[in-house]
Enzyme design. Structure first.
Site, PDB file in Angstrom:
ATOM      1  N   HIS A   1       0.809  -1.212   0.000  1.00 32.54           N
ATOM      2  CA  HIS A   1       0.000   0.000   0.000  1.00 32.54           C
ATOM      3  C   HIS A   1       0.843   1.263   0.000  1.00 32.54           C
ATOM      4  O   HIS A   1       0.388   2.312  -0.468  1.00 32.54           O
ATOM      5  CB  HIS A   1      -0.951   0.019   1.209  1.00 32.54           C
ATOM      6  N   GLY A   2       2.035   1.191   0.526  1.00 35.96           N
ATOM      7  CA  GLY A   2       2.855   2.399   0.537  1.00 35.96           C
ATOM      8  C   GLY A   2       4.213   2.124   1.128  1.00 35.96           C
ATOM      9  O   GLY A   2       4.357   1.282   2.010  1.00 35.96           O
TER      10      GLY A   2
END
Lengths: 482, 575
Positions: free
Chosen positions: A337-338
């Site tokens: 996600h990041g």
């Protein structure tokens, strides 16, 4: 280009539909591919090259895998599932996996790695790396690398037939409806649709319904909730009540933003004859974290299950290994996600709880409570974990949690937030968001039967969304950055 | 059924369910037709409207705006060709950045000029504001009729502007086509002070507080205490004062003003009341005297005249409500005009010992275009209080760099705006500390060499034809707190009848936005051929210098003596 923009709604989409339906049947995939490349290039033209290179690599690898026993005559066969693969096939699948992971690794994690190395070097008193450039994250790379990778893996495993036609494959990877924010469409799920699919008015009408519902979720609910969340998370500090209000707003924002986008993607797919599977299934109704992950971003969780968790051994190698596998999958899922430590912590929190629930036979730690309390506790956990997801860094996340618990001093200016986040419009939006989250049927179910009044509601929602869109400059898509 | 569903894949379930959509064929057709009509109509109407505008002579070209993107691709080609000596990757990046900039501008214009979006925007915003009590991205609603400028509120409630994480985030907030700002005001101000000190000039910094600092209770009744500062404020003051920079903190004076039950700010505007501004002018004059910065009063022959003006604040305009909605009342303000003995309006004096660099806080009540009267602004009040003439460079918005940049440009052109100056007062809105671009700007007086730029005689106007070589960015109407805007345009192949001017280049300023509407100049594209009237900028500078202006980055243009351009009616050439 985002779906909820003037240029997409009133220029790109009508032109795309016109070109798609006016093209001869055998050129439709080509038309769709060109349109998708324009759509993708609109955000940053240079990354079109990256998409093309990634597509080419996987296309060639797919052919190499399928080449054994085929030799270009007719359709490539589906490989037998339980037969050993030759070394050239193994090399092709490794090349595909490595190239995709390398692209993802470099573009997504290079800055993160340099930052961490420099922080470590500074801690050790050593000179840091002097990197003169900063890598820009290509839009949607996390989605299309996973999607593209699933093709070679499916062909290799014998789950799908390789595509002989490059245009068909490029169309699968780049299709604008789900290119930049999913859902992640696994090749084996749609392979047959690239060979044959129906275009019917009923399908198109359902697509219109899906698209409009998604658009209104995004513009009428996610955007106002996002403004509340931005105000609270961006402030120097907040009172405990505002902190809870802010994270609740973020929970609604991310749900309606992403599920709205998925609805729009499914709707656009239907307009072009494709059927994509459900990506959200009322996740905030989940009674455990295990159930939450069966309902939230389903295409990612099934991808991780089939291509990571099961190859790691899944639950076949004893309880201890099962828990480790779950934790690893969720950690990597968080990192997907990041590229930041707060995403790792977010993934780890979910991983730990999933493992704990697995130890209890896939039931939650509070499985003996009434369903309403199980839902409330699951949502509470999800809410707390969103703090890590939304905060700019780990320190800010911990501080925010402290504010929620009332153990962090509230700066004097925080009181001004009350004048902004409790305005009637925001109160109304949050109330509607809550009502829809916990009381309304899903888009999937609501559009199964479309009567006259429902068609009227759909048109009305479209007009209201377009009107509100005209007043908004604020229109981010959260999952675009992943 | 449940058992069957469990055995199916998600995709199979999807196909089954989509296959079972229960809708009458006629209704499905009607829904599809309506949807397609809705998404196609705005574009079709737009094209029809543009053709009608062309027929009326209001548009330069028959070409629909939506296909302009194909012309804009030329910019990328030009960027690619610009520096053949650099690496291919670098050239590719430059071309990509140029294309991205063009694409973003194209998309913005497409939306902003859309008849459809324009027709929906105002009524929709009216419902949101009047019924649901919410503003928009620019204007926040407080207790009616109070409105707040969003960056002002952000400045007060967000993290400290000197917070390390905040500085790092802003320093990396640029994009491929827009450079990151220099976020830290302290080094820029210290550098400015040092450069002025080299010429024996004293700098006085005047950060003007913003509305939420003084009127937080108009946003939330519980926020009674004022003034409220950004959490980095004390650190900022300390950093400047410890480096010997003289700062006049206006906030306590305005707080005292408020404590006397007087509003420090207009209710529907970003700016201070006339009364509060006069108080700051008085206090600043005292401060300058006390610090020995003004030793004697040379005296100016001026008198004061109190008049009433009525206006609607810039924050109402930014809400973009229907024109006749009257959702917010007009405000009445008594202003103190400073006029000469024969009633003439106050004018800056380039020979004055004090130079005021200011933003819209200096222009309000002075620049008529802001809608709150003229000859009663901050410079006028300060000049009156000091009894001395004042030189002024005041540009709305971008107080962090716009006036310093303007000063530097004048010096570069060989105009020594600092000659004879003893004090420079640098006024800017406090919000600039949080969101301004504090770039370092070298102040070097240079002698302009002979250039290729045209030099028409002063005091005259010339009707010329020219080609647009480059045009600076123009803000979208309604997104900025000012209603007028001036844009710099680089003209080529400038020629006039009678061969007085033949084939040269010129830097020319045009009014690009008037009363929140774009003029035709705002829509010009590179390569467009235009017919205009040129005047020397110095002839009109007093009227237009205060209006917010966007400049071109081209270093060479800084040498050019600028001109003022006007559009005669129906002058755009059709191809």
């Amino acid at each position: 280009m985002v779906f909820s923009s003037h240029i997409f709604l009133f220029y790109f989409l009508p032109v795309a539909l016109l070109l798609y339906y006016s093209a001869p049947r055998r050129f439709r995939h080509f038309t769709l591919t060109i349109l998708s490349y324009i759509f993708y290039g609109w955000t940053n033209p240079i990354f079109v090259l990256l998409l093309l290179v990634s597509t080419l690599i996987d296309y060639v690898c797919g052919l190499v895998i399928a080449f054994e026993g085929w030799r270009w005559r007719g359709e490539p066969p589906i490989l037998a599932e339980n037969t050993p693969r030759k070394s050239v096939q193994k090399a092709a699948v490794i090349a595909s996996t490595c190239s995709n992971l390398s692209l993802l690794g470099f573009f997504k994690y290079f800055n993160f790695a340099v930052g961490n190395l420099n922080a470590l070097a500074a801690w050790l008193g050593l000179p840091g790396l002097d990197v003169a450039f900063k890598v820009t994250l290509p839009l949607g790379i996390s989605f299309y690398t996973f999607q593209s990778m699933s093709y070679t893996l499916d062909v290799y495993r014998g789950h799908a037939r390789a595509l002989k036609n490059f245009v068909d494959f490029a169309c699968y990877v780049s299709m604008y409806s789900q290119l930049v924010a999913g859902p992640i469409i696994r090749f084996e799920e749609v392979a047959d649709q690239f060979r044959r699919r129906d275009h019917t008015v009923t399908k198109f009408a359902r697509g219109v319904a899906f698209f409009t519902m998604g658009l209104s979720k995004k513009i009428l609910l996610a955007n106002p909730c996002g403004k509340i969340a931005d105000l609270v998370f961006g402030a120097a500090g907040a009172g405990p009540l505002e902190a809870w209000w802010g994270v609740l707003a973020y929970a609604f924002q991310i749900y309606f933003d992403f599920s709205g986008y998925s609805d729009m993607a499914i709707g656009l797919g239907l307009m072009m004859g494709f059927v994509f599977a459900k990506n959200f299934d009322s996740p905030y109704l989940a009674q455990s974290i295990t159930e939450f992950w069966r309902r939230w971003h389903i295409s990612l969780s099934t991808w991780l299950r089939d291509y990571l968790y099961i190859p790691l051994g899944g639950n076949r190698k004893g309880p201890a290994r099962t828990y480790i596998n779950l934790a690893v999958v969720m950690l990597l899922g968080g990192l997907w996600h990041g590229a930041a430590w707060n995403f790792v912590v977010w993934g780890a929190l979910h991983g730990v709880l999933l493992a704990a629930e697995r130890a209890r036979g896939k039931t939650s730690l509070y499985g003996n409570l009434p369903p309403i309390l199980r839902r409330a506790l699951t949502f509470l956990f999800v809410l707390i974990s969103w703090v890590f997801f939304r905060s700019p860094d780990l320190t800010a996340a911990i501080r925010y949690l402290g504010t929620m618990c009332g153990i962090v001093s509230v700066p004097p200016n925080a009181v001004m937030l009350k004048g902004l986040v409790y305005q009637p419009y925001y109160l109304l939006t949050m109330a509607i968001a809550a009502l829809i989250t916990w009381g309304a049927p899903q888009t999937w179910d609501w559009t199964r039967q479309i009567s006259g009044w429902k068609a009227l509601v759909i048109i009305l929602l479209f007009v209201i969304s377009a009107a509100v869109l005209a007043t908004q400059a604020y229109n981010p898509f959260i999952y675009f950055i992943f | 059924m449940t058992t069957l569903t469990q055995k199916l894949t998600r995709e199979e379930v999807a196909k089954l369910e989509i296959g079972h959509t229960d809708i009458h064929h006629g209704l499905a057709t009607a829904l599809v037709v309506t949807f397609v009509a809705f998404i196609s109509a705005p574009g079709a109407f737009q094209v029809a409207w543009e053709q009608a505008a062309y027929t009326r002579g209001d548009r330069a070209t028959r070409r629909p705006q939506c296909v302009e993107i194909f012309l804009r691709v030329r910019t990328a080609r030009d960027a690619w060709r610009q520096n053949p000596g650099i690496s291919v990757i670098r050239r590719l990046q430059n071309a990509n950045a140029a294309l991205l900039r063009e694409m973003h501008e194209y998309e913005d214009r497409l939306e902003n000029e859309s008849i459809f979006a324009g027709a929906l925007r105002r009524p929709a915003q009216y419902v949101l504001t009047a019924v649901l009590g919410v503003g928009n991205e620019k204007s926040y609603c407080g207790y009616r009729p109070w409105l707040f400028y969003r960056p002002d509120v952000d400045h007060v409630i967000r993290r400290g502007f000197l917070d390390r994480a905040q500085l790092a985030a802003r320093a990396s907030s640029g994009t491929e086509w827009r450079a990151s700002p220099q976020p830290n005001p302290v080094p820029a101000i210290v550098d400015f002070r040092d450069q002025l000190a080299e010429r024996g000039i004293q700098l006085v910094v005047l950060p003007v507080p913003v509305k939420p600092m003084l009127h937080p209770d108009a946003l939330f009744a519980g926020a009674k205490h004022y003034p409220r500062y950004n959490s980095s404020w004390a650190e900022f003051l300390e950093a400047l004062r410890s480096r010997g920079v003289m700062v006049f903190d206006a906030t306590p004076c305005l707080a005292e003003h408020r404590a006397a039950n007087r509003d420090a700010f207009l209710k529907t505007d970003t700016h201070w009341t006339s009364e509060a501004m006069q108080r700051i002018a008085r206090e600043l004059a005292t401060f300058l005297r006390q610090n020995g910065l003004v030793t004697e009063q040379n005296g100016i022959k001026a008198t004061e005249r109190v008049v009433s003006v009525e206006g609607t604040g810039d924050l109402v305009t930014m809400l973009q409500l229907p024109e006749h909605a009257h959702a917010y009342p007009t405000e009445s303000v008594k202003i103190r005009q400073i006029v000469g003995s024969r009633g003439e309006v106050w004018r800056p004096d380039s020979k004055a010992e004090i130079l005021l660099l200011g933003d819209s806080f200096a222009n309000i009540y002075s620049l008529d275009a802001l809608g709150w009267g003229a000859s009663a602004g901050f410079a006028e009040q300060l000049s009156f209080e000091l009894g001395m003439p004042l030189d002024v460079i005041a540009i709305n918005d971008n107080g962090a760099y716009a006036t310093r940049d303007q000063l530097a440009r004048e010096l570069k052109r060989g105009r020594d705006r600092l000659a004879g100056k003893k004090v420079v007062i640098y006024e800017f809105a406090a919000r600039e500390l949080s969101d301004g671009d504090w770039r370092m700007i070298p102040l070097k007086l240079e002698t302009p060499p002979a250039r290729r730029f045209i030099t028409p005689p002063k005091g005259q106007a010339w009707r010329v034809r020219a080609t647009v070589l480059a045009i600076a960015p123009v803000p979208l109407p309604g997104t900025v707190p000012y209603k007028d805007h001036v844009v710099a345009v680089h003209l080529g192949d400038v020629r006039a009848e009678g061969e007085v001017i033949q084939g040269g280049e010129a830097l020319c300023y045009f009014l690009s936005m008037k009363d929140h509407e774009w003029t035709r100049a705002a829509r010009w594209r590179n390569g467009e051929e235009i017919e205009i009237i040129l005047r020397p900028w110095s002839d009109v500078a007093a009227s237009y210098e205060g209006i917010n202006r966007s400049e071109l980055d081209d270093e060479e243009l800084q040498w050019a003596e600028p001109y003022w351009g006007e559009l005669p009616p129906r002058t755009v050439f059709r191809r």
